[in-house]
Enzyme design. Sequence first.
Site, PDB file in Angstrom:
ATOM      1  N   LYS A   3       0.822  -1.216   0.000  1.00  0.00           N
ATOM      2  CA  LYS A   3       0.000   0.000   0.000  1.00  0.00           C
ATOM      3  C   LYS A   3       0.862   1.275   0.000  1.00  0.00           C
ATOM      4  CE  LYS A   3      -3.976  -1.997   2.429  1.00  0.00           C
ATOM      5  NZ  LYS A   3      -4.919  -1.759   3.535  1.00  0.00           N
ATOM      6  N   TYR A  43     -12.235  -2.429  -3.343  1.00  0.00           N
ATOM      7  CA  TYR A  43     -12.686  -2.640  -1.959  1.00  0.00           C
ATOM      8  C   TYR A  43     -14.217  -2.675  -1.841  1.00  0.00           C
ATOM      9  CZ  TYR A  43      -8.074  -2.252   0.251  1.00  0.00           C
ATOM     10  OH  TYR A  43      -6.784  -2.477   0.674  1.00  0.00           O
ATOM     11  N   PHE A  51     -15.565   3.187   7.411  1.00  0.00           N
ATOM     12  CA  PHE A  51     -14.219   3.614   7.016  1.00  0.00           C
ATOM     13  C   PHE A  51     -13.995   3.569   5.504  1.00  0.00           C
ATOM     14  CE2 PHE A  51     -14.032  -0.932   8.227  1.00  0.00           C
ATOM     15  CZ  PHE A  51     -13.565  -1.488   7.048  1.00  0.00           C
ATOM     16  N   ARG A  79      -1.682 -14.591   5.096  1.00  0.00           N
ATOM     17  CA  ARG A  79      -2.399 -13.809   6.112  1.00  0.00           C
ATOM     18  C   ARG A  79      -1.728 -13.917   7.479  1.00  0.00           C
ATOM     19  NH1 ARG A  79      -6.719 -11.202   4.575  1.00  0.00           N
ATOM     20  NH2 ARG A  79      -7.867 -11.239   6.527  1.00  0.00           N
ATOM     21  N   THR A  85      -5.319  -6.965  10.909  1.00  0.00           N
ATOM     22  CA  THR A  85      -5.587  -5.723  10.170  1.00  0.00           C
ATOM     23  C   THR A  85      -5.073  -4.509  10.923  1.00  0.00           C
ATOM     24  OG1 THR A  85      -7.600  -6.767   9.330  1.00  0.00           O
ATOM     25  CG2 THR A  85      -7.445  -4.380   9.084  1.00  0.00           C
ATOM     26  N   ARG A  96       2.621  -6.326   9.371  1.00  0.00           N
ATOM     27  CA  ARG A  96       1.885  -5.137   9.842  1.00  0.00           C
ATOM     28  C   ARG A  96       2.394  -4.648  11.194  1.00  0.00           C
ATOM     29  NH1 ARG A  96      -3.900  -7.165   7.672  1.00  0.00           N
ATOM     30  NH2 ARG A  96      -3.970  -6.013   5.710  1.00  0.00           N
ATOM     31  N   ASN A 106      -1.915   0.374   6.748  1.00  0.00           N
ATOM     32  CA  ASN A 106      -1.425  -0.876   7.339  1.00  0.00           C
ATOM     33  C   ASN A 106      -0.503  -1.668   6.408  1.00  0.00           C
ATOM     34  OD1 ASN A 106      -3.455  -1.756   5.677  1.00  0.00           O
ATOM     35  ND2 ASN A 106      -4.482  -3.031   7.190  1.00  0.00           N
ATOM     36  N   HIS A 109      -2.054  -5.347   1.780  1.00  0.00           N
ATOM     37  CA  HIS A 109      -3.341  -6.039   1.726  1.00  0.00           C
ATOM     38  C   HIS A 109      -3.057  -7.461   1.262  1.00  0.00           C
ATOM     39  CE1 HIS A 109      -7.475  -7.043   0.760  1.00  0.00           C
ATOM     40  NE2 HIS A 109      -7.002  -7.560  -0.362  1.00  0.00           N
ATOM     41  N   GLU A 120      -9.322  -9.771  -6.970  1.00  0.00           N
ATOM     42  CA  GLU A 120      -8.334  -8.703  -6.731  1.00  0.00           C
ATOM     43  C   GLU A 120      -7.145  -8.769  -7.694  1.00  0.00           C
ATOM     44  OE1 GLU A 120      -7.687  -9.478  -2.585  1.00  0.00           O
ATOM     45  OE2 GLU A 120      -9.536  -8.495  -2.005  1.00  0.00           O
TER      46      GLU A 120
HETATM   47  P1  CMP Z   1      -7.070  -4.545   4.006  1.00  0.00           P
HETATM   48  O1  CMP Z   1      -6.495  -5.865   4.324  1.00  0.00           O
HETATM   49  O2  CMP Z   1      -6.521  -3.814   2.838  1.00  0.00           O
HETATM   50  O3  CMP Z   1      -8.641  -4.745   3.775  1.00  0.00           O
HETATM   51  C1  CMP Z   1      -9.588  -3.768   4.070  1.00  0.00           C
HETATM   52  C2  CMP Z   1      -9.009  -2.582   4.711  1.00  0.00           C
HETATM   53  O4  CMP Z   1      -9.921  -1.741   5.396  1.00  0.00           O
HETATM   54  C3  CMP Z   1      -8.059  -3.010   5.811  1.00  0.00           C
HETATM   55  O5  CMP Z   1      -6.917  -3.603   5.275  1.00  0.00           O
HETATM   56  C4  CMP Z   1      -7.837  -1.710   6.550  1.00  0.00           C
HETATM   57  O6  CMP Z   1      -6.838  -0.908   5.960  1.00  0.00           O
HETATM   58  C5  CMP Z   1      -9.192  -1.065   6.392  1.00  0.00           C
HETATM   59  N1  CMP Z   1      -9.922  -1.151   7.642  1.00  0.00           N
HETATM   60  C6  CMP Z   1     -10.433  -2.232   8.224  1.00  0.00           C
HETATM   61  N2  CMP Z   1     -11.039  -1.917   9.390  1.00  0.00           N
HETATM   62  C7  CMP Z   1     -10.875  -0.597   9.556  1.00  0.00           C
HETATM   63  C8  CMP Z   1     -11.264   0.317  10.557  1.00  0.00           C
HETATM   64  N3  CMP Z   1     -11.934  -0.083  11.622  1.00  0.00           N
HETATM   65  N4  CMP Z   1     -10.926   1.605  10.385  1.00  0.00           N
HETATM   66  C9  CMP Z   1     -10.247   1.984   9.282  1.00  0.00           C
HETATM   67  N5  CMP Z   1      -9.850   1.166   8.297  1.00  0.00           N
HETATM   68  C10 CMP Z   1     -10.165  -0.120   8.429  1.00  0.00           C
END
Ligand code: CMP
Length: 125
Positions: A3, A43, A51, A79, A85, A96, A106, A109, A120
């Site tokens: 990212k 997404y 969010f 994962r 996350t 992460r 973070n 992905h 994806e």
């Molecule tokens: P990712 O694995 O890219 O998949 C979905 C993304 O949504 C996740 O990583 C985070 O970056 C984002 N995300 C998930 N939960 C939250 C949250 N509570 N607040 C903000 N961003 C979130």
Amino acid sequence: MIKPDAMRKNLIGEILKRAEDAGFKIVDLKVGKFSLTQARKFYQVHQEKSFFEKLVKFVSSGKVVGVLLTRRNAVKKLRKLVGATDPKEAKRGTIRRDFATNVTKNAVHASDSAQSFRYESKFFF
Ligand code: CMP
């Protein structure tokens, strides 16, 4: 996918090394930049979440790298390597925990199923 926060911190090499050290082979790589529309599509499963807009704005704010990896049990293993996350909840030694800034920024992905991988990966390859 690496990212924009990790791109800005020059972490591509470090992140790919973690994947290689964990037994993954890199099959393909692609640097790209999402438009807001593409990020919303990527997404789309999260579109009802509070969010969502913050997430799509962030992920389209800079370049990303699509990384196509292979190994046995790849989705589950990746994962585990990536971690939770929210980096505050991620175990020590995960990507992460070590490289993310917060739950939005973070670092990476990883597809959470074979089905999401198929969806994806089409954005890059
Ligand atoms: P990712 O694995 O890219 O998949 C979905 C993304 O949504 C996740 O990583 C985070 O970056 C984002 N995300 C998930 N939960 C939250 C949250 N509570 N607040 C903000 N961003 C979130």
